[in-house]
Scaffold this active site. Structure first.
Site, PDB file in Angstrom:
ATOM      1  N   CYS A 114      41.153 -16.697   3.765  1.00  0.00           N
ATOM      2  CA  CYS A 114      41.250 -15.292   3.324  1.00  0.00           C
ATOM      3  C   CYS A 114      42.184 -15.118   2.132  1.00  0.00           C
ATOM      4  O   CYS A 114      42.172 -14.069   1.477  1.00  0.00           O
ATOM      5  CB  CYS A 114      41.698 -14.417   4.478  1.00  0.00           C
ATOM      6  SG  CYS A 114      40.597 -14.538   5.891  1.00  0.00           S
ATOM      7  N   HIS A 254      44.656  -7.916   1.808  1.00  0.00           N
ATOM      8  CA  HIS A 254      43.536  -8.513   2.523  1.00  0.00           C
ATOM      9  C   HIS A 254      43.213  -7.602   3.711  1.00  0.00           C
ATOM     10  O   HIS A 254      44.102  -7.148   4.422  1.00  0.00           O
ATOM     11  CB  HIS A 254      43.910  -9.912   2.991  1.00  0.00           C
ATOM     12  CG  HIS A 254      42.903 -10.491   3.927  1.00  0.00           C
ATOM     13  ND1 HIS A 254      41.557 -10.466   3.663  1.00  0.00           N
ATOM     14  CD2 HIS A 254      43.046 -11.084   5.148  1.00  0.00           C
ATOM     15  CE1 HIS A 254      40.910 -11.029   4.667  1.00  0.00           C
ATOM     16  NE2 HIS A 254      41.792 -11.407   5.580  1.00  0.00           N
ATOM     17  N   ASN A 284      36.584  -7.812   8.109  1.00  0.00           N
ATOM     18  CA  ASN A 284      37.282  -8.854   7.353  1.00  0.00           C
ATOM     19  C   ASN A 284      36.239  -9.728   6.658  1.00  0.00           C
ATOM     20  O   ASN A 284      35.539 -10.501   7.309  1.00  0.00           O
ATOM     21  CB  ASN A 284      38.132  -9.670   8.335  1.00  0.00           C
ATOM     22  CG  ASN A 284      38.892 -10.796   7.664  1.00  0.00           C
ATOM     23  OD1 ASN A 284      38.658 -11.118   6.503  1.00  0.00           O
ATOM     24  ND2 ASN A 284      39.804 -11.407   8.406  1.00  0.00           N
TER      25      ASN A 284
END
Ligand code: UT7
Length: 327
Positions: A114, A254, A284
């Site tokens: 990520c 994020h 996500n």
């Protein structure tokens, strides 16, 4: 003025299929209420059967190039941040290069989960600052729907598919990437990982039987580290540039869990309105989450010329980092 890498075009691509929390209620023992309350996520996008990561990446790239007003032939390099490449090799960046029809430039992938997009723009920035190259395409793209265990409620509710892209170009007017700050701690590798399918546990019957081809995550522990590392990455970026959070127009974190972002905001005394949030719609999306959020912030007019924005991420590795940009 020193040379800086300025973002001259942004793009994003989200698959059209929407999977809501209510849809998930039919698949695993979960509820819309639990997911919304614990994560802030309402729905996520799922790639079609024909789509793989390089397809999402290519679509985002096309839009970024169009926004930048340049042709693929003007690029010096392509970097794709992903941990869900189409194949183990070649890189998804090479597949994007093929789709764009450009030869004679280099293309490679970066694996930092990520945090991948922050890592990728940091690398791109070094090529441009050094004067070696002038224009680069950086893409964050992931297709987690292919690697989550759809029978595991601890992970399957969290992720979605997508891609975001930027075109970076050398600029001499003080705008662009001011600094990037990268960190990792390999001792925490087993907080978030996919055990099977690589050289340690190759694809095979045993792997499939034990469901080792899917994402494994230590959620609670990852949550705590995420809050600490994102706060640290923001603090470092501000400190090393002599800025305070009040100088930042927009924080683009994020998009893993709304509660992580809220905890970071609380710790650093940054009001939630200053964080860009879109995880309610996409979940996500791993390396894609920051460039997609950046794209939306630009399109919605939230960032104006000369504004400071701060990108911050954490992810598998564990990895984390931040990037301060003067727009
Ligand atoms: O890019 C990095 C990606 N990873 C992350 O960002 C993960 C960070 N961690 C998190 O976001 C959170 O830890 C989770 C969202 C994964 C979990 O939230 P939590 O508030 O930490 O819940 P928990 O793991 O402490 O679980 C609480 C309860 C448990 O039940 P019991 O043991 O209290 O009976 C879980 O089994 O919630 C249960 N649970 C669920 N219930 C309904 C876990 N997942 C679900 C679910 N639906 N999907």
């Amino acid at each position: 003025m020193p040379v800086r890498s300025r973002i001259i075009g942004v793009g994003s691509y989200l698959p059209t299929k929407i999977l809501t929390n209510h849809d998930l209620e039919r698949e695993v023992d979960t509820s819309d209420e639990w997911i919304l309350d614990r994560t802030g996520i309402r729905e996520r996008r799922i790639a079609s059967e024909e789509e793989a990561t390089s397809d999402l990446a290519f679509n985002a790239a096309k839009e970024a190039l169009k926004g930048a007003g340049i042709k693929p032939e003007d690029l010096d390099f392509i970097i794709v941040a992903t941990v869900t490449p189409d194949m183990l090799f070649p890189s998804s960046a090479c597949l994007v290069q093929q789709r764009l029809g450009v030869k004679g430039i280099f293309a490679f992938d970066i694996s930092a989960a990520c945090s991948g997009f922050i890592y990728a723009i940091s690398v791109a920035d070094q090529y441009i600052r050094s004067g070696i190259h002038r224009t680069g395409l950086v893409i964050g793209a992931d297709t987690f729907s292919r690697v989550v265990d759809w029978t595991d409620r601890n992970t399957c509710v969290l992720f979605g598919d997508g891609a975001g892209a930027v075109v970076l170009q050398a600029d001499y007017n003080g705008r662009g990437i001011i600094s990037t700050h990268l960190y990792s701690d390999g001792t925490l590798w087993d907080f978030l990982y996919i055990p099977g399918g690589g050289s340690r546990i190759p694809p095979g019957e045993e792997m499939v039987k034990k469901r080792l081809q899917y994402v494994k995550m230590r959620g609670n522990e990852t949550f705590k580290v995420a809050v600490n590392t994102m706060s640290e990455a923001i603090g470092e970026a501000l400190k090393s540039n002599g800025l305070t959070s009040a100088d930042i127009k927009l924080f683009i974190p994020h998009q893993a869990n709304l509660r992580i972002i809220q905890a970071v905001g609380k710790r650093l005394n940054i009001p939630m309105e200053r964080f860009k949030i879109n995880l309610d719609r996409y979940g996500n999306t791993s390396a894609a989450s920051i460039p997609i959020a950046l794209y939306e912030a630009v399109m919605e007019g939230e960032i104006k010329e000369d504004d400071y924005i701060l990108l911050e991420a954490f992810g598998g590795g564990l990895t984390w980092g931040s990037a301060l940009i003067r727009w």
